[in-house]
Design an enzyme around this catalytic site. Sequence first.
Site, PDB file in Angstrom:
ATOM      1  N   ASP A 168      46.909  47.767  28.246  1.00 35.11           N
ATOM      2  CA  ASP A 168      46.295  46.473  28.421  1.00 35.11           C
ATOM      3  C   ASP A 168      45.206  45.901  27.460  1.00 35.11           C
ATOM      4  OD1 ASP A 168      47.758  46.218  30.824  1.00 35.11           O
ATOM      5  OD2 ASP A 168      46.353  46.841  31.986  1.00 35.11           O
ATOM      6  N   TYR A 227      44.639  59.344  31.982  1.00 30.36           N
ATOM      7  CA  TYR A 227      43.572  58.370  32.004  1.00 30.36           C
ATOM      8  C   TYR A 227      42.143  58.696  32.496  1.00 30.36           C
ATOM      9  CZ  TYR A 227      47.915  55.507  31.174  1.00 30.36           C
ATOM     10  OH  TYR A 227      48.935  54.927  30.984  1.00 30.36           O
ATOM     11  N   ASP A 234      42.378  44.243  37.848  1.00 29.06           N
ATOM     12  CA  ASP A 234      41.203  44.550  36.982  1.00 29.06           C
ATOM     13  C   ASP A 234      39.973  43.607  36.948  1.00 29.06           C
ATOM     14  OD1 ASP A 234      41.719  42.420  35.197  1.00 29.06           O
ATOM     15  OD2 ASP A 234      42.908  43.937  33.712  1.00 29.06           O
ATOM     16  N   ARG A 240      45.494  50.348  37.287  1.00 31.50           N
ATOM     17  CA  ARG A 240      45.130  49.045  37.862  1.00 31.50           C
ATOM     18  C   ARG A 240      45.657  48.657  39.419  1.00 31.50           C
ATOM     19  NH1 ARG A 240      47.577  44.204  35.480  1.00 31.50           N
ATOM     20  NH2 ARG A 240      48.759  45.302  34.357  1.00 31.50           N
TER      21      ARG A 240
END
Length: 304
Positions: free
Chosen positions: A39, A67, A81, A176
């Site tokens: 993203d 992540y 988000d 997300r």
Amino acid sequence: MYDGVINVYKEKGFTSHDVVAKLRGILRQKKIGHTGTLDPDAEGVLPVCLGRGTRLCDMLTDRTKAYRAVLLLGQETDTQDAGGQVIRRCGPEELAALTEEKVREAVMSFVGPYDQIPPMYSALKVNGQKLCDLARAGKTVERKARPVEIFSISITETALPRVTMEVECSKGTYIRTLCSDIGEKLGVGGCMEQLLRTRSGSFRMEDALTLGQIEDLRDKGELESRIVPVEALFADCPQVKAKPEYDRLVNNGNPIRPDQCETENDSLADRVRVYNSEGVFIGVYVYRKYRRFYQPEKIFAGGQ
């Protein structure tokens, strides 16, 4: 032309397509492709395939990823988000009732396989249309849940309403959505506030280069050393070398039998790197036991 894979550090504000477009200008070549979208607000590791390495794109998207994410509890957004429009906020009493133990229990309950519904703001297509395009047009469509797997989660900091997590997961996992699902399980809602991809397959954040660094290395003539050759990504696969009289077979991307190779192993590997007799890397082959030959899985040499 550069061939192989370069580990790019995608900076905040760039789309993955922006990175590819800028690299085309920096490297002055068109044949470039990324291995999985990040993203625009996310940062971190983005392996980018160059030249013949673009034939790797579909293989590299299958790798596990890691992540570091910050989960913000207490609100939900349309994009899942913090950059999206807030569609729900919980009351201060509900948020105050949260304890670190409750949060940890909810977070850790997602470790393992789970069925995840992809977000509307994603590049997935339904009936030929990207979900994000439909979402921007104010439309919501039904999405089928997809099996994903969270291999591990480590909570590194809890400062409610924020929770910092390190997540290792399978391909196709939306962090997300994981954040949103955790918030839903706690009954207060949640969204992802920050995201940093720290690893994609064997590519790690400490080795990633920003676009500016790549440009500097190009100008110094030192960039080649930072590009991972295609064959290096298959270092765990045994090497098979064709006998000289069978070079034509492998050079044309044809199957080859073990007895047509320089060395025969008693225990034949399921997946091998095949070279011609001159040591030129041809591609990755899989062994077909029922037919007793190595069949090409992906060819990287020549015009294949």
